[in-house]
Design an enzyme around this catalytic site. Sequence first.
Site, PDB file in Angstrom:
ATOM      1  N   GLY A 317     -16.516 -28.110  -6.484  1.00 35.02           N
ATOM      2  CA  GLY A 317     -17.971 -27.939  -7.152  1.00 35.02           C
ATOM      3  C   GLY A 317     -18.224 -27.166  -8.354  1.00 35.02           C
ATOM      4  N   GLU A 318     -19.372 -26.869  -8.460  1.00 31.59           N
ATOM      5  CA  GLU A 318     -19.322 -26.147  -9.881  1.00 31.59           C
ATOM      6  C   GLU A 318     -19.490 -26.620 -10.926  1.00 31.59           C
ATOM      7  OE1 GLU A 318     -17.022 -22.789  -9.965  1.00 31.59           O
ATOM      8  OE2 GLU A 318     -17.026 -21.920  -7.749  1.00 31.59           O
ATOM      9  N   GLY A 319     -19.119 -27.981 -10.992  1.00 27.57           N
ATOM     10  CA  GLY A 319     -18.778 -28.839 -12.118  1.00 27.57           C
ATOM     11  C   GLY A 319     -17.546 -28.543 -12.671  1.00 27.57           C
TER      12      GLY A 319
END
Length: 353
Positions: A317-319
């Site tokens: 996640g987190e980009g």
Amino acid sequence: MSEIDLMLKFDIKPVSTEIIPKLQHKIDNKTKPIGALGELEKIVLQIGQIQNTTSPKLTNPTIIVFAGDHGIAKEGVSPYPQEVTYQMVLNFLNGGAAINVFCRQNGINLKVVDAGVSMDFNNNENIINAKMGKGTRNYLYEPAMELQQCVQAILKGAKIVKNEFNNGCNIIGFGEMGIGNTSSAAILMSLLCDIPIEKCVGRGTGLDDKGLEKKKAILVQAINNRLCDKSAISALYTFGGFEIAMMCGAMLQAAELGMIILVDGFIATSAFITAFNINKTIMDYAIFCHESDEQGHRLMLQYLNATPLISLKMRLGEGTGAAVVYPIIKSAVNFINEMASFESAGVSNKNSE
């Protein structure tokens, strides 16, 4: 049209098709065999259509990480405690997370948004305060948020993106942080893609087999307890998170403004699917960066008929998937702008006399 529909009416124009022949001619006339740059050629064809030019450019690339807590986390759907959301946001602000590393490496601006973390950041100037509340409610017992809260979260996400656009950004990716948010993403996927919940639920931050079965059982019960219609907004306010709602609005606004949208992994794609169910034209502006290793993401991509650029078994996640893929997209734009044509290089084309 209802008041809610009017508030969420994003004017997303289909991308240009008239520019395709000129773009394709420019691509094919570079000093290479036709199609030899593979997916890079498809990427730049899409970007050229989005920008309606044969000389596309990427300016002020940005990734926005939206953070929010989830009431469902109290049921043990994640092996990590809820306070990890707050702790990881501090890590983002201090520059120590994977997304910080990849954004620094690739020259991407990183913005962090408090969409609804359960603790406060005491006016930290490095965070965008868009807090809708201290986490959503536990949707095992009641809707995650009020309908009006959900609409306001969507509109806040849109406003944040508009600010980035006004600062010269034309390519934007989205990340998230929120313990329990794979559960929300799985339910949104199940309802909006019409896929049994058991096929949508994955291990999230690392559940073992016993934990995974518990998570499935809780989410099945939540869906049965909170029967809602399968519209995007109903699903989102009943089971979503503040960060997912803001991502949804951010993506819709980015498409309305003609920006390139970098779609990350499982949770970001759940936000995109929600946005897609509000306005399907958003697909024209989306580049799907990677296939997450979280169970369900492949089925999400199949639902959208989307082909991810890479598959590295990432599920952070987190980009991070968007940040890792950005140099590939930059390579696509650079080749159409900087690579010599057969004529300019004095190289004989196979079709030349």
